[in-house]
Design a protein around this motif. Structure first.
Motif, PDB file in Angstrom:
ATOM      1  N   GLN A 148      -7.044   0.939  -2.082  1.00 48.24           N
ATOM      2  CA  GLN A 148      -6.182   0.234  -1.142  1.00 48.24           C
ATOM      3  C   GLN A 148      -6.300  -1.273  -1.333  1.00 48.24           C
ATOM      4  O   GLN A 148      -7.327  -1.790  -1.777  1.00 48.24           O
ATOM      5  CB  GLN A 148      -6.568   0.602   0.287  1.00 48.24           C
ATOM      6  CG  GLN A 148      -7.962   0.116   0.679  1.00 48.24           C
ATOM      7  CD  GLN A 148      -8.351   0.571   2.068  1.00 48.24           C
ATOM      8  OE1 GLN A 148      -7.929   1.612   2.516  1.00 48.24           O
ATOM      9  NE2 GLN A 148      -9.155  -0.212   2.747  1.00 48.24           N
ATOM     10  N   TRP A 183      -1.819   2.661   7.413  1.00 44.21           N
ATOM     11  CA  TRP A 183      -1.923   1.881   6.171  1.00 44.21           C
ATOM     12  C   TRP A 183      -3.133   2.298   5.340  1.00 44.21           C
ATOM     13  O   TRP A 183      -3.350   1.770   4.255  1.00 44.21           O
ATOM     14  CB  TRP A 183      -2.038   0.394   6.476  1.00 44.21           C
ATOM     15  CG  TRP A 183      -0.898  -0.167   7.249  1.00 44.21           C
ATOM     16  CD1 TRP A 183       0.394   0.264   7.242  1.00 44.21           C
ATOM     17  CD2 TRP A 183      -0.941  -1.269   8.152  1.00 44.21           C
ATOM     18  NE1 TRP A 183       1.154  -0.493   8.087  1.00 44.21           N
ATOM     19  CE2 TRP A 183       0.367  -1.452   8.661  1.00 44.21           C
ATOM     20  CE3 TRP A 183      -1.939  -2.133   8.589  1.00 44.21           C
ATOM     21  CZ2 TRP A 183       0.685  -2.441   9.573  1.00 44.21           C
ATOM     22  CZ3 TRP A 183      -1.625  -3.126   9.499  1.00 44.21           C
ATOM     23  CH2 TRP A 183      -0.319  -3.269   9.987  1.00 44.21           C
ATOM     24  N   GLN A 184      -3.956   3.224   5.912  1.00 40.21           N
ATOM     25  CA  GLN A 184      -5.154   3.713   5.229  1.00 40.21           C
ATOM     26  C   GLN A 184      -6.144   2.570   4.960  1.00 40.21           C
ATOM     27  O   GLN A 184      -6.785   2.523   3.910  1.00 40.21           O
ATOM     28  CB  GLN A 184      -4.787   4.429   3.925  1.00 40.21           C
ATOM     29  CG  GLN A 184      -3.903   5.641   4.130  1.00 40.21           C
ATOM     30  CD  GLN A 184      -3.572   6.357   2.842  1.00 40.21           C
ATOM     31  OE1 GLN A 184      -3.855   5.873   1.750  1.00 40.21           O
ATOM     32  NE2 GLN A 184      -2.961   7.524   2.941  1.00 40.21           N
ATOM     33  N   ARG A 187       1.226   0.941  -4.867  1.00 45.43           N
ATOM     34  CA  ARG A 187      -0.237   0.892  -4.980  1.00 45.43           C
ATOM     35  C   ARG A 187      -0.728   1.802  -6.092  1.00 45.43           C
ATOM     36  O   ARG A 187      -0.275   2.932  -6.234  1.00 45.43           O
ATOM     37  CB  ARG A 187      -0.882   1.300  -3.653  1.00 45.43           C
ATOM     38  CG  ARG A 187      -2.373   0.978  -3.598  1.00 45.43           C
ATOM     39  CD  ARG A 187      -2.975   1.363  -2.261  1.00 45.43           C
ATOM     40  NE  ARG A 187      -3.359   2.762  -2.208  1.00 45.43           N
ATOM     41  CZ  ARG A 187      -3.871   3.357  -1.149  1.00 45.43           C
ATOM     42  NH1 ARG A 187      -4.016   2.679  -0.037  1.00 45.43           N
ATOM     43  NH2 ARG A 187      -4.191   4.629  -1.181  1.00 45.43           N
ATOM     44  N   ASN A 193       0.811  -1.212   0.000  1.00 42.98           N
ATOM     45  CA  ASN A 193       0.000   0.000   0.000  1.00 42.98           C
ATOM     46  C   ASN A 193       0.848   1.267   0.000  1.00 42.98           C
ATOM     47  O   ASN A 193       0.319   2.359   0.184  1.00 42.98           O
ATOM     48  CB  ASN A 193      -0.937   0.000   1.215  1.00 42.98           C
ATOM     49  CG  ASN A 193      -2.122  -0.929   1.030  1.00 42.98           C
ATOM     50  OD1 ASN A 193      -3.016  -0.649   0.235  1.00 42.98           O
ATOM     51  ND2 ASN A 193      -2.118  -2.044   1.733  1.00 42.98           N
TER      52      ASN A 193
END
Length: 734
Positions: free
Chosen positions: A69, A196-197, A65, A60
């Motif tokens: 996500q 990491w969202q 990425r 990610n």
């Protein structure tokens, strides 16, 4: 976004979750096996919370990425690719052998691993049972629900070990964590998930797993699933109050399957633990807490410590160097270096500046996966310009926290730090053959710098490996270019010699044709055939000449009468290809001329290749039919359709696919080569090709030949052109 107390946040910025060596060893074995699938890799990675955190973080990252996500381990592994996964595993495995922190040598994590695996298995089983849409997400949330303990263990070391040694359960641990640190391990894991969202429900599953029952019933489904799995993991039987709570959260049927799901999850956990060499602890080891073995460490003699440090640094970086030697592109080298720096030194925010070989300026232009500011600068090789320039000139690591007097802080360094959202910079020169080829610029805090200052020799070695790898890639690229240029020059010389030698007999043939033409009486009706023959010889000469020519720019399209073109080719090749073999030919052409916007010679080559393929496939007594139809509309454009039908043996899928295979691909037969040439020429000319064939039932190939756009006259009394096809007077049916 979940926030943490500032001292704790600075401490865990460099925290890493250790991985069991059994899993890492197995991962290396699987990655090296060409038969391994991504699903198999994902199944192994999912067994290790520490490895999961690395894979999620790497996949990610902005460098990898693209778009949404990545939430499943399999999709993360696919995005990373096996080469980068192997680099991750290699660095982690060697790092576990030469970890400078004593924490990893004084705890037993087997109870932690088995507890995390059991909660993960239970979470997935419960999610599936209640119809939750993403059971794999539930598995991952269950696997990482206690990952905050590993991060605190790695980041804080001995203080956290002392805290663990006084705990008898996770509930006690959480209370002590809040009392001493102001935060518990669930909040640490939630903070990481936010970094990491990942979706907030995923992070909530980690955050809420220690809440009381009366609160969890008001949470969303994923958080309830992880909470229930965590509660069941410590139970040999399902308590009545837990069953009632399951009914309240998941419906009346929720409790009826809890015991069966729990037993099945326990069996799967034992199988996984046995497969990776982890022995489940009797009684669960205090609810799955890391078990403190020994807090006493014996001091090492200074010389022994230096030797061990040197060996450790070399062993740590050797696998990385081996991996980088196998990488073939600049982008892959930088990506591997980025992720290796993240794993080995916890440098999560970094960028690359490369030295221009002509003027020595540092720039990040053309490098993806880093902040835009690095692609906008060209830094002169003067120390006062930036810490990066100072590092490149001195060939020494420079940082914002160096004790020696530093030059006035440049605005460029301030911009770099702002791009990293950090207070300072660390600049590592990339050295090859004694020269700087670039600089690694990383953002870091004062606390991170203090921890990394003890690893300066290893950081310097990392910079040398990075510089050597980039330099090797550049030299390999230049060698390939030189080889290609030499091969091209050799081919050009050979082609020109062949053109010269082939041109002599062609010139002689053309001369004899002119003599023959002058000697034939005017009334002899073969002059048309002689003209066609001259044209074909000139076409061959043109093809030979082009062997040594630089491709010329595309000229305006020419209009070719396709009816006349077909007649000319039949005049030359009908006897050789068809009549002499007993193959009947039926030709249906319209009376009017049909102009097509195609190169004449290329169109001839297409038709000749198709006819030769048909001639080779058909037997005596079989027939071929050529049909030309005008007035076809396809995707808003005008076309004429030239269709070739035969009643021969037909073609299989492999033969038909040759029409869409590059002409220089591996074909396997001469017939396939001819069809491949047809496909390549048709694609270049914008001619759609369709094919229908079955073994034993014949073949149909249709070419849509583009015709010039026509505008119908308005208000005209003239009779418009007939659109239907009419058999011409020279139609032959034999």
């Amino acid at each position: 976004m979940y926030s943490l107390p500032e001292p704790v946040r600075h401490a865990i910025e460099s925290g890493r979750a250790p991985s069991p060596p059994q899993i890492l060893l197995r991962l290396l074995q699987l990655v090296d096996d060409d038969c391994t699938t991504m699903a198999e890799l994902a199944k192994l990675v999912e067994q290790d919370p520490g490895l999961c955190t690395r894979v999620l973080t790497a996949a990610n990252s902005s460098a990898i990425r693209r778009g949404n996500q990545l939430r499943s381990i399999e999709s993360c592994l696919t995005a990373l690719g096996t080469r980068l996964v192997r680099s991750l595993a290699t660095c982690l495995s060697v790092q576990s052998l030469f970890d400078e922190r004593s924490a990893s040598r004084t705890v037993d994590l087997s109870g932690f691993w088995t507890h995390s695996l059991l909660v993960a298995e239970l979470s997935r089983s419960l999610a599936t049972a209640i119809g939750y849409q993403r059971p794999d997400e539930a598995y991952l949330a269950g696997l990482l629900h206690d990952v905050g303990e590993l991060i605190l263990l790695s980041a804080l070391g001995e203080p956290y070990l002392k805290l663990l040694a006084t705990c008898s359960s996770e509930a006690t641990l959480s209370e002590l964590e809040v009392a001493q640190l102001g935060v518990h391990h669930g909040e640490i894991g939630t903070w990481l998930a936010d970094q990491w969202q990942l979706d907030s429900p995923f992070a909530d599953g980690i955050l809420f797993h220690h809440l009381p029952a009366e609160q969890i019933v008001t949470a969303a489904q994923l958080a309830q699933v992880v909470w229930m799995a965590h509660a069941l993991a410590d139970c040999d039987e399902v308590p009545e109050e837990l069953a009632k709570l399951a009914d309240q959260m998941f419906g009346d049927s929720g409790s009826s399957r809890l015991l069966g799901l729990s037993n099945q999850a326990g069996q799967r956990m034992c199988m996984v633990a046995d497969a990776i060499g982890i022995a489940p602890t009797a009684g669960g080891s205090a609810g799955g807490l890391p078990r403190v073995l020994n807090l006493q460490t014996s001091p090492q003699p200074e010389a022994s410590g230096q030797i061990a440090s040197m060996i450790g640094h070399k062993a740590l970086l050797q696998p990385l160097q081996d991996e980088l030697l196998a990488i073939e592109t600049n982008a892959e080298v930088l990506l591997a270096l980025r992720e290796s720096a993240r794993i080995l030194f916890e440098l999560n925010r970094l960028a690359f500046l490369l030295c221009d070989p002509v003027d020595g300026q540092l720039t990040g232009k053309g490098l993806t996966g880093q902040a835009a500011i690095f692609g906008q600068v060209s830094i002169l090789p003067e120390a006062h310009r930036s810490l990066a320039a100072a590092a490149a000139i001195s060939k020494q690591i420079c940082s914002s926290y160096d004790h020696q007097p530093a030059p006035t802080k440049s605005l460029m360094d301030i911009q770099f730090a702002r791009a990293f959202s950090s207070n300072g910079l660390l600049c590592i020169p990339m050295i090859a053959h004694g020269q700087a080829v670039g600089v690694i610029v990383a953002g870091l805090s004062a606390g991170q710098y203090v921890r990394l200052s003890r690893r300066q020799p290893c950081l310097a070695n990392f910079g040398r490996i990075a510089g050597t790898s980039l330099n090797n890639w550049r030299e390999a690229r230049e060698a390939r270019l030189r080889t290609a240029e030499a091969a091209s020059a050799h081919f050009t010389r050979q082609a020109r010699r062949m053109v010269h030698e082939a041109g002599n007999p062609l010139t002689i043939i053309k001369g004899y044709l002119r003599i023959l033409d002058s000697k034939l009486p005017q009334e002899i009706g073969v002059r048309h055939e002689l003209n066609v023959l001259k044209e074909e010889i000139e076409r061959v000469a043109s093809i030979v000449r082009r062997m040594s020519d630089v491709p010329a720019p595309v000229v305006d399209e020419q209009i070719v009468d396709v009816c006349e073109l077909v007649r000319e080719l039949l005049l030359l090749y009908r006897e050789t290809l068809f009549d002499s073999k007993g193959i009947a030919v039926e030709v249906i052409l319209p009376r009017e001329a049909i102009g097509i916007a195609c190169d004449r010679d290329s169109t001839k080559q297409i038709l000749l290749n198709l006819w030769k393929n048909a001639s080779e496939a058909l037997a005596s007594g079989q027939h071929i039919r050529l049909t030309l139809t005008d007035g076809i509309r396809h995707q808003g454009r005008h076309f004429a359709e030239l269709r070739i039908d035969d009643n021969g043996p037909g073609m299989n899928e492999a033969a038909m696919s040759a029409l869409h295979r590059p002409a220089n691909g591996r074909i396997g037969s001469a017939r396939g080569i001819g069809l491949s040439v047809v496909g390549a020429l048709a694609q270049r000319l914008g001619i759609p090709v369709t094919c229908r064939s079955k073994p034993g039932l014949g073949t149909m190939i249709a070419l849509l030949l583009p015709t010039p756009d026509r505008r119908e006259p308005q208000g005209s009394n003239e009779t418009t052109r007939r659109s239907e096809t009419v058999s011409s007077s020279d139609t032959c049916q034999e």
